[in-house]
Design an enzyme around this catalytic site. Structure first.
Site, PDB file in Angstrom:
ATOM      1  N   HIS A 150       0.861  -1.182   0.000  1.00 38.70           N
ATOM      2  CA  HIS A 150       0.000   0.000   0.000  1.00 38.70           C
ATOM      3  C   HIS A 150       0.892   1.224   0.000  1.00 38.70           C
ATOM      4  O   HIS A 150       1.952   1.215   0.616  1.00 38.70           O
ATOM      5  CB  HIS A 150      -0.901   0.019   1.245  1.00 38.70           C
ATOM      6  CG  HIS A 150      -2.042   0.939   1.095  1.00 38.70           C
ATOM      7  ND1 HIS A 150      -1.955   2.280   1.393  1.00 38.70           N
ATOM      8  CD2 HIS A 150      -3.300   0.733   0.637  1.00 38.70           C
ATOM      9  CE1 HIS A 150      -3.113   2.846   1.131  1.00 38.70           C
ATOM     10  NE2 HIS A 150      -3.945   1.935   0.668  1.00 38.70           N
TER      11      HIS A 150
ATOM     12  N   ASP B 242      -7.958  -5.568   0.299  1.00 35.32           N
ATOM     13  CA  ASP B 242      -8.469  -6.400  -0.788  1.00 35.32           C
ATOM     14  C   ASP B 242      -8.063  -7.858  -0.666  1.00 35.32           C
ATOM     15  O   ASP B 242      -8.518  -8.697  -1.433  1.00 35.32           O
ATOM     16  CB  ASP B 242      -7.985  -5.849  -2.136  1.00 35.32           C
ATOM     17  CG  ASP B 242      -8.656  -4.532  -2.443  1.00 35.32           C
ATOM     18  OD1 ASP B 242      -9.827  -4.391  -2.077  1.00 35.32           O
ATOM     19  OD2 ASP B 242      -8.005  -3.651  -3.019  1.00 35.32           O
TER      20      ASP B 242
END
Ligand code: CMC
Length: 433
Positions: free
Chosen positions: A310, A368
């Site tokens: 991320h 996710d």
């Protein structure tokens, strides 16, 4: 940003000339150097492709501490909201800045509920798409087309119209996503039912058929609501910044949200949930994991472990922790005990978290990584994963849009560039080239 929040000054020296740059101290997070006057004073631009060190705005909505793995909405930690609150309450919090009283929540819920239906003529838009169109393609088109149907809520200078546009978007997005799904499977559209809560209504619009009774399982509805809550906002990410930039020109809100949906679709952003489940299925069995880990580490292979890494989190994504717990609950409820995809996911997580490459680069599972497993178990095809993310993120886009429009200092977004092209040259006629 108020001038009274200036706490320090940075000094920049260019060719022996010194420039003072104000530094602001935010309520949370690192200090920010104000370079707005730099071009006018020093005739230089700053250079930061991908905005890795640049704050594009000030905001009071969401805060992420990437090192701690902390996500706060209006100050409230996401794990507390996921556990104790629910999606519409979080919508209220994001939009208006405080948790609602019981009366305020009741009023907000009934305002959202009374806007769940779509203009009947919008059904024809769906029929213009091919049946095999990706639901995100349909959503970009249909949400953009809302600008052509709801003229009474496109004047962004009118606070009342902004409010109606916000409520309409939050209320209609599940209806649009469910219709995109129904269209792709050749089933009749299912109208919203306003006696159901937001998540249950979405599930019934996706999974009920006129020929049979359908009862929403409360645990699945709770899991759906949690997925919405966990995706509601994430400060200045790519799609939110897209919405802000599109809106900065004064464009109408529905078109701007369609721009956000387009940006979300990419596999580096919201499309990662679809890509992640497809990757877990492709890996298939635990013994194949080392091969994929090796590919992810190979500089010459573009493959990346989807659901890992991320831009901001350099620790566990706090949303992934809650999502993992939800995945266990949902699979348990559905009696799925030896789901091979979940087994691959758990083993992959374990191996990646102990691998020096992932440790060094601080690559942790993101939101996710587990959401696809839950959605798959609920019966959603992978193509619906990103539309569900879009349904949830709509409130974040709208809250950030509202904050921007209400800021008297709002300016059109206009980044500068480091030009590397040809210098001025004379046009050459085609016969002389
Ligand atoms: N697998 C393997 N290596 C990776 C991965 C990954 N998933 N993510 C980053 N790296 C490596 C990358 O190769 C680079 O290595 P090096 O420094 O040797 O060149 C280093 O880590 C930094 O990567 P980056 O691309 O510069 O980092 P970024 O902040 O620009 O990208 C990201 C962040 C999320 C796009 C990226 O981690 C990624 O592509 N992850 C997979 C896609 C994904 O799961 N996206 C969902 C994000 S969460 C939901 C959302 O916000 O929409």
């Amino acid at each position: 940003m108020q001038d009274n929040s200036v706490t320090k000054t940075a000094k920049l020296t260019i060719d022996g000339k010194e420039f003072d740059l104000p530094i602001y101290s935010p309520t949370l997070g690192p200090d920010v150097i104000d370079v707005r006057k730099l071009y006018a004073q020093a005739n230089v631009f700053t250079y930061d492709p991908g905005f890795t060190s640049t704050a594009a705005t000030d905001s009071s909505i969401t805060f992420i501490d990437g090192d701690k793995g902390e996500l706060l909405h209006r100050g409230y930690p996401i794990d507390q909201l996921a556990e104790k609150s629910h999606f519409l309450e979080v919508c209220y919090l994001l939009l208006y800045g405080a948790l609602p009283t019981a009366l305020e929540l009741d009023d907000f819920e009934s305002r959202v509920t009374s806007h769940t239906m779509l203009h009947e003529q919008m059904m024809y838009l769906f029929r213009g798409f091919r049946r095999d169109a990706h639901p995100m393609a349909i959503m970009v088109g249909v949400v953009g087309a809302m600008s052509a149907f709801y003229h009474d809520s496109t004047d962004i200078t009118d606070p009342w119209q902004r409010e109606v546009a916000s409520i309409r978007l939050i209320a209609k997005m599940p209806t649009i996503a469910a219709m995109a799904y129904k269209y792709s499977v050749g089933q009749p559209f299912v109208y919203p039912r306003n006696n159901l809560d937001y998540a249950s209504n979405f599930l019934q619009m996706c999974f009920s058929v006129p020929a049979e009774d359908y009862e929403v399982n409360p645990i699945l509805s709770r899991a759906m609501d949690r997925i919405f809550t966990l995706h509601a906002d994430h400060e200045q990410n790519a799609s939110t910044s897209t919405v802000r930039l599109a809106s900065s020109s004064g464009a109408n809100p529905f078109a701007c949200i369609a721009a956000g949906i387009a940006c979300l679709w990419g596999p580096a952003h919201g499309g990662a949930n679809q890509a992640c489940l497809e990757m877990l299925r492709e890996i298939g069995t635990v013994d194949k994991i080392p091969e994929y880990i090796a590919r992810a580490k190979d500089k010459n292979d573009p493959f990346r472990l989807m659901g890992f890494g991320h831009r901001v989190y350099k620790n566990f994504d706090p949303r992934a922790k809650v999502m993992k717990q939800s995945a266990d609950e949902v699979l348990d409820l559905l009696g799925i005990h030896d789901n091979p995809t979940l087994q691959v996911a758990k083993e992959l997580e374990k191996i990646a978290l102990s691998d020096p490459y992932f440790i060094e680069k601080k690559l942790y599972p993101n939101v996710d990584f587990y959401s696809g497993i839950i959605l798959d178990a609920m019966g959603f095809p992978t193509s619906m994963f990103t539309p569900i993310f879009a349904v949830a993120r709509t409130v974040g886009w709208i809250s950030q849009w509202k904050e921007m429009i209400e800021d008297p200092a709002m300016k059109i977004g206009r980044p500068r560039q480091l030009y590397c092209g040809a210098t001025a040259r004379d046009y050459v006629d085609v016969e002389n080239r």
